[in-house]
Design a protein around this motif. Sequence first.
Motif, PDB file in Angstrom:
ATOM      1  N   ARG A  34      52.638  44.050  59.661  1.00 36.85           N
ATOM      2  CA  ARG A  34      53.885  44.075  58.898  1.00 36.85           C
ATOM      3  C   ARG A  34      54.380  45.499  58.697  1.00 36.85           C
ATOM      4  NH1 ARG A  34      54.539  44.230  52.727  1.00 36.85           N
ATOM      5  NH2 ARG A  34      53.430  46.066  53.363  1.00 36.85           N
ATOM      6  N   ARG A  92      63.602  38.513  59.437  1.00 34.68           N
ATOM      7  CA  ARG A  92      63.214  37.369  60.274  1.00 34.68           C
ATOM      8  C   ARG A  92      61.851  37.604  60.921  1.00 34.68           C
ATOM      9  NH1 ARG A  92      68.812  37.477  61.345  1.00 34.68           N
ATOM     10  NH2 ARG A  92      68.529  38.705  63.246  1.00 34.68           N
ATOM     11  N   LYS A  93      61.643  38.816  61.437  1.00 37.73           N
ATOM     12  CA  LYS A  93      60.353  39.148  62.050  1.00 37.73           C
ATOM     13  C   LYS A  93      59.232  39.044  61.017  1.00 37.73           C
ATOM     14  CE  LYS A  93      61.889  42.554  65.501  1.00 37.73           C
ATOM     15  NZ  LYS A  93      61.746  43.977  65.890  1.00 37.73           N
ATOM     16  N   GLU A  96      58.301  35.439  60.201  1.00 41.70           N
ATOM     17  CA  GLU A  96      57.474  34.846  61.257  1.00 41.70           C
ATOM     18  C   GLU A  96      56.029  35.326  61.143  1.00 41.70           C
ATOM     19  OE1 GLU A  96      59.222  35.737  65.049  1.00 41.70           O
ATOM     20  OE2 GLU A  96      61.130  34.806  64.507  1.00 41.70           O
ATOM     21  N   LEU A  97      55.859  36.612  60.885  1.00 42.17           N
ATOM     22  CA  LEU A  97      54.533  37.188  60.785  1.00 42.17           C
ATOM     23  C   LEU A  97      53.778  36.660  59.565  1.00 42.17           C
ATOM     24  CD1 LEU A  97      52.563  39.349  61.946  1.00 42.17           C
ATOM     25  CD2 LEU A  97      53.636  40.966  60.384  1.00 42.17           C
ATOM     26  N   ALA A  99      54.252  33.791  58.024  1.00 42.95           N
ATOM     27  CA  ALA A  99      54.250  32.327  57.936  1.00 42.95           C
ATOM     28  C   ALA A  99      52.863  31.736  57.667  1.00 42.95           C
ATOM     29  CB  ALA A  99      54.872  31.719  59.183  1.00 42.95           C
TER      30      ALA A  99
END
Length: 153
Positions: A34, A92-93, A96-97, A99
């Motif tokens: 992240r 958004r990235k 996703e990471l 999640a």
Amino acid sequence: MIRPENRHAASDAADLIDAVVGALGQLGDIRTARDALTASATVEHGRITVTVNASGSILRTEYAEGIDELSYGQIARATVQAAQQAAAKVQRKKAELMAPLTALRMGPRPEDLSEELADLRKQLPEPARAPLSPPSERDAGTRHRDGHRILDR
């Protein structure tokens, strides 16, 4: 020895503890990934590019040739627009990471199962803000000036 009537509860508790321990193991890797996230957006026909980190903080703003054809107001508005677009991309990235951790948090709350398991939740670290320096500069430990940033001039 566990009583037969408590075996199911003990099994559920053991499964929860295993899940938490596994999540704690993955947390460090996810946090490192992240912190390395960046996103860029380019506007005004490629004349303005803004790069942000995982927190949406601006890391770099680049102005290309032809920027002098824009007024100061246009440059300011376009720079903000590029920063907002880049921040949306990095969000958004990051979603996703993160999640897998989000899915874990949606499960049963340890407080609902027993007081002993509630202490495990306290061991989960709080999310930290991403560093303001780009990953390449954090790794090298030095800042290099390429002359493309407005602050370098």
